[in-house]
Design a protein around this motif. Structure first.
Motif: not given
Length: 184
Positions: A116-117, A119-122, A128, A134
């Motif tokens: 999850a960290a 793949r985190a996108k702004q 998106d 992340g």
């Protein structure tokens, strides 16, 4: 406190103790006053919390924290007696220890957290941006999981030997968590 590895934390606990015990003498240290201190402390909220920034109410002081403060009081009294400043044996009554942690992250939970960290996108204005934000968090989590290091030591580590900070030797692949000259 100057010989402690976490000198500032010890000083803060001593100041906290002083708020309750300042007007009392060694004769006042007994089971009833120690239990009253625990009730007094566990009715307070942590001062370090910033509810205006987090939006959450600060949590209450735990019995374990009050116990740690009383351990410092006991150490101070024992030091006082060892130095010959009093001859009486004073017992500080401590609450029961909290049970040891029995729940840890499983391998699959850690993997999900890392994924999850990574793949985190702004997201800006509801859209998106596809910008990865992340991946540094995933590296931080990996370092903590593999080394068992506290977050403050990971964040404070330098890339070369530095005074009062641990460091990472990238050539040898070794993380020196303890600063040079610091007690273990």
């Amino acid at each position: 406190a100057s010989r402690h590895s976490r000198e500032q934390e010890t000083r803060q606990r001593i100041l906290t103790l002083d708020a309750w015990w300042a007007e009392r003498t060694l004769a006042d240290v007994n089971g009833a006053s120690c239990r009253a201190y625990i009730e007094y402390r566990t009715a307070q909220r942590w001062k370090s919390a910033r509810p205006e920034k987090t939006g959450r109410a600060p949590r209450m002081v735990s019995t374990a924290a009050a116990r740690r403060e009383l351990e410092d009081l006991r150490a101070a009294i024992n030091h006082h007696r060892t130095e010959g400043l009093c001859s009486e044996m004073v017992s500080v009554v401590l609450p029961e220890r909290a049970p040891a942690r029995e729940r840890w992250l499983t391998r699959s939970e850690a993997a999900r957290l890392l994924w999850a960290a990574w793949r985190a996108k702004q997201i800006m204005q509801g859209a998106d941006t596809r910008r990865a934000v992340g991946q540094h968090v995933a590296r931080f989590i990996l370092t903590g999981l593999y080394t068992g290091t506290r977050s403050s030591a990971i964040c404070g580590a330098a890339l070369m030997q530095t005074v009062d900070r641990g460091h990472v030797d990238l050539d040898q692949g070794v993380f020196y968590r303890r600063a040079i000259g610091r007690r273990q």
